[in-house]
Design a protein around this motif. Sequence first.
Motif, PDB file in Angstrom:
ATOM      1  N   VAL A  63       0.861  -1.178   0.000  1.00 50.69           N
ATOM      2  CA  VAL A  63       0.000   0.000   0.000  1.00 50.69           C
ATOM      3  C   VAL A  63       0.899   1.229   0.000  1.00 50.69           C
ATOM      4  N   ILE A  64       0.691   2.096  -0.991  1.00 48.06           N
ATOM      5  CA  ILE A  64       1.469   3.328  -1.113  1.00 48.06           C
ATOM      6  C   ILE A  64       0.835   4.434  -0.269  1.00 48.06           C
ATOM      7  N   SER A  65      -0.489   4.608  -0.415  1.00 40.56           N
ATOM      8  CA  SER A  65      -1.185   5.621   0.374  1.00 40.56           C
ATOM      9  C   SER A  65      -2.671   5.328   0.436  1.00 40.56           C
ATOM     10  N   MET A  66      -3.305   5.889   1.463  1.00 38.96           N
ATOM     11  CA  MET A  66      -4.752   5.791   1.635  1.00 38.96           C
ATOM     12  C   MET A  66      -5.298   7.212   1.746  1.00 38.96           C
ATOM     13  N   ILE A  67      -6.140   7.593   0.787  1.00 39.77           N
ATOM     14  CA  ILE A  67      -6.683   8.947   0.755  1.00 39.77           C
ATOM     15  C   ILE A  67      -8.186   8.889   0.528  1.00 39.77           C
ATOM     16  N   ASN A  68      -8.959   9.416   1.474  1.00 41.03           N
ATOM     17  CA  ASN A  68     -10.415   9.516   1.338  1.00 41.03           C
ATOM     18  C   ASN A  68     -11.087   8.214   0.911  1.00 41.03           C
ATOM     19  N   GLY A  69     -10.684   7.097   1.482  1.00 43.55           N
ATOM     20  CA  GLY A  69     -11.309   5.815   1.159  1.00 43.55           C
ATOM     21  C   GLY A  69     -10.765   5.146  -0.079  1.00 43.55           C
ATOM     22  N   ASN A  70      -9.871   5.816  -0.798  1.00 44.51           N
ATOM     23  CA  ASN A  70      -9.213   5.201  -1.955  1.00 44.51           C
ATOM     24  C   ASN A  70      -7.819   4.754  -1.537  1.00 44.51           C
ATOM     25  N   ILE A  71      -7.418   3.600  -2.044  1.00 42.77           N
ATOM     26  CA  ILE A  71      -6.125   3.041  -1.661  1.00 42.77           C
ATOM     27  C   ILE A  71      -5.278   2.872  -2.911  1.00 42.77           C
ATOM     28  N   ILE A  72      -4.076   3.443  -2.872  1.00 45.14           N
ATOM     29  CA  ILE A  72      -3.142   3.309  -3.990  1.00 45.14           C
ATOM     30  C   ILE A  72      -2.179   2.188  -3.628  1.00 45.14           C
ATOM     31  N   ILE A  73      -2.100   1.198  -4.519  1.00 43.48           N
ATOM     32  CA  ILE A  73      -1.355  -0.032  -4.250  1.00 43.48           C
ATOM     33  C   ILE A  73      -0.313  -0.254  -5.330  1.00 43.48           C
ATOM     34  N   ASN A  74       0.860  -0.709  -4.919  1.00 40.73           N
ATOM     35  CA  ASN A  74       1.901  -1.108  -5.855  1.00 40.73           C
ATOM     36  C   ASN A  74       1.825  -2.627  -5.994  1.00 40.73           C
ATOM     37  N   ILE A  75       1.547  -3.094  -7.217  1.00 41.94           N
ATOM     38  CA  ILE A  75       1.457  -4.524  -7.475  1.00 41.94           C
ATOM     39  C   ILE A  75       2.055  -4.814  -8.848  1.00 41.94           C
ATOM     40  N   LYS A  76       2.959  -5.764  -8.898  1.00 40.87           N
ATOM     41  CA  LYS A  76       3.604  -6.169 -10.161  1.00 40.87           C
ATOM     42  C   LYS A  76       4.144  -4.969 -10.926  1.00 40.87           C
ATOM     43  N   ASP A  77       4.923  -4.138 -10.266  1.00 38.14           N
ATOM     44  CA  ASP A  77       5.559  -2.961 -10.868  1.00 38.14           C
ATOM     45  C   ASP A  77       4.566  -1.965 -11.453  1.00 38.14           C
ATOM     46  N   SER A  78       3.340  -1.947 -10.956  1.00 43.16           N
ATOM     47  CA  SER A  78       2.320  -0.986 -11.382  1.00 43.16           C
ATOM     48  C   SER A  78       1.648  -0.399 -10.153  1.00 43.16           C
ATOM     49  N   ARG A  79       1.099   0.793 -10.326  1.00 44.07           N
ATOM     50  CA  ARG A  79       0.320   1.404  -9.254  1.00 44.07           C
ATOM     51  C   ARG A  79      -1.139   1.370  -9.657  1.00 44.07           C
ATOM     52  N   VAL A  80      -1.965   0.882  -8.725  1.00 44.37           N
ATOM     53  CA  VAL A  80      -3.394   0.724  -8.979  1.00 44.37           C
ATOM     54  C   VAL A  80      -4.143   1.372  -7.835  1.00 44.37           C
ATOM     55  N   ALA A  81      -5.226   2.092  -8.148  1.00 40.71           N
ATOM     56  CA  ALA A  81      -6.082   2.678  -7.118  1.00 40.71           C
ATOM     57  C   ALA A  81      -7.393   1.902  -7.071  1.00 40.71           C
ATOM     58  N   ILE A  82      -7.762   1.461  -5.858  1.00 43.75           N
ATOM     59  CA  ILE A  82      -9.045   0.778  -5.670  1.00 43.75           C
ATOM     60  C   ILE A  82      -9.740   1.390  -4.461  1.00 43.75           C
ATOM     61  N   GLY A  83     -11.035   1.175  -4.370  1.00 44.09           N
ATOM     62  CA  GLY A  83     -11.805   1.673  -3.250  1.00 44.09           C
ATOM     63  C   GLY A  83     -11.650   0.788  -2.024  1.00 44.09           C
ATOM     64  N   LYS A  84     -12.018   1.331  -0.874  1.00 41.79           N
ATOM     65  CA  LYS A  84     -11.900   0.592   0.377  1.00 41.79           C
ATOM     66  C   LYS A  84     -12.781  -0.656   0.376  1.00 41.79           C
ATOM     67  N   THR A  85     -13.963  -0.577  -0.246  1.00 39.69           N
ATOM     68  CA  THR A  85     -14.860  -1.728  -0.306  1.00 39.69           C
ATOM     69  C   THR A  85     -14.204  -2.892  -1.027  1.00 39.69           C
ATOM     70  N   MET A  86     -13.530  -2.601  -2.131  1.00 40.47           N
ATOM     71  CA  MET A  86     -12.859  -3.648  -2.884  1.00 40.47           C
ATOM     72  C   MET A  86     -11.636  -4.155  -2.119  1.00 40.47           C
ATOM     73  N   ALA A  87     -10.935  -3.267  -1.444  1.00 43.08           N
ATOM     74  CA  ALA A  87      -9.751  -3.652  -0.676  1.00 43.08           C
ATOM     75  C   ALA A  87     -10.132  -4.589   0.481  1.00 43.08           C
ATOM     76  N   ASN A  88     -11.349  -4.452   0.995  1.00 44.74           N
ATOM     77  CA  ASN A  88     -11.812  -5.336   2.074  1.00 44.74           C
ATOM     78  C   ASN A  88     -11.943  -6.781   1.621  1.00 44.74           C
ATOM     79  N   LYS A  89     -12.078  -7.008   0.336  1.00 44.67           N
ATOM     80  CA  LYS A  89     -12.240  -8.366  -0.215  1.00 44.67           C
ATOM     81  C   LYS A  89     -10.902  -9.068  -0.430  1.00 44.67           C
TER      82      LYS A  89
END
Length: 70
Positions: free
Chosen positions: A40-66
Amino acid sequence: MPLSMVKEGIPYIIQRIGGKEETRKFLEKLGFVTGAEVTVISMINGNIIINIKDSRVAIGKTMANKIMVA
């Protein structure tokens, strides 16, 4: 523990992905598969920026809970 509750900057390994089939397929296309390393790179206003497989992806908190990591 769910991805939405981890500390920033620490790598974790995906253990399993829950939710409906279409949600799991969507996350799989983004690279969220069992055994993959995520940071996890950062969490801002319920959105989470994630580093995965040399890419950065933003997903919502609801999806991150899964996404369960260890």
